[in-house]
Design a protein around this motif. Structure first.
Motif, PDB file in Angstrom:
ATOM      1  N   UNK A 282      53.483  42.689  39.730  1.00 47.56           N
ATOM      2  CA  UNK A 282      52.327  42.911  40.745  1.00 47.56           C
ATOM      3  C   UNK A 282      51.079  41.853  40.199  1.00 47.56           C
ATOM      4  N   UNK A 283      50.979  40.781  40.781  1.00 54.42           N
ATOM      5  CA  UNK A 283      49.918  40.023  40.378  1.00 54.42           C
ATOM      6  C   UNK A 283      48.490  40.586  40.787  1.00 54.42           C
ATOM      7  N   UNK A 284      47.381  39.813  40.420  1.00 51.81           N
ATOM      8  CA  UNK A 284      46.044  40.367  41.085  1.00 51.81           C
ATOM      9  C   UNK A 284      45.979  39.590  42.312  1.00 51.81           C
ATOM     10  N   UNK A 285      46.769  38.556  42.548  1.00 51.28           N
ATOM     11  CA  UNK A 285      46.656  38.094  44.189  1.00 51.28           C
ATOM     12  C   UNK A 285      47.336  39.118  44.989  1.00 51.28           C
ATOM     13  N   UNK A 286      48.493  39.467  44.388  1.00 53.67           N
ATOM     14  CA  UNK A 286      49.276  40.437  45.346  1.00 53.67           C
ATOM     15  C   UNK A 286      48.656  41.514  45.693  1.00 53.67           C
ATOM     16  N   UNK A 287      47.813  42.358  44.533  1.00 49.48           N
ATOM     17  CA  UNK A 287      46.970  43.564  44.881  1.00 49.48           C
ATOM     18  C   UNK A 287      45.977  43.295  46.067  1.00 49.48           C
ATOM     19  N   UNK A 288      45.445  41.894  46.094  1.00 47.65           N
ATOM     20  CA  UNK A 288      44.357  41.608  47.010  1.00 47.65           C
ATOM     21  C   UNK A 288      45.008  41.216  48.190  1.00 47.65           C
TER      22      UNK A 288
END
Ligand code: FES
Length: 137
Positions: free
Chosen positions: A20-26
């Protein structure tokens, strides 16, 4: 209240990206009209989600009670010798990672349990796991 579909979105992200990347969280936060903090809180609650990229080959050593007693620590020691990494780490070449805090996989009678990708090693021995790692190199 966080909808169950957020969990499903996080699971899909794990399947496609491996973490889970930071971009995916966003992206998931935007999709479900939540804050990134809410999505991060959900993801960090479950052990199935990781925030660091996984290796090409993912190893899990069960460290539940039965597996611990049956020698999981010896297998982790072999992995450290062979790969130079411990739980929650990825080899510098990205070929291997060891999942962190793997708990009971429901096969205690066959402890210790190790999984490498989709393969399950029951009554795993250090020699067997060393051999499996060498074959994947
Ligand atoms: S403790 Fe390892 S499978 Fe149950």
């Amino acid at each position: 209240m966080i909808p169950d579909s957020v969990i499903v979105a996080l699971q899909k992200e794990m399947q496609t990206a491996g973490y889970i990347s930071r971009e995916a969280v966003q992206r998931i936060a935007d999709e479900f009209h939540l804050s990134p903090t809410q999505v991060y809180s959900v993801a960090s609650f479950y052990q199935q989600f990781t925030f660091v990229p996984q290796g090409k080959n993912v190893i899990a050593v069960c460290t539940g009670t039965a597996c611990f007693i049956a020698g999981a620590e010896k297998i982790l020691a072999v992995l450290r010798e062979e790969l130079g990494i411990g739980e929650g780490e990825v080899t510098p070449d990205g070929k291997f990672s060891i999942q962190k805090n793997t708990r009971c996989l429901g096969k205690c009678a066959s402890a210790p349990i190790v999984t490498i990708n989709d393969r399950v090693y029951e009554k795993a021995t250090p020699a067997q796991i060393r051999e499996a790692i060498r074959e994947l190199r």
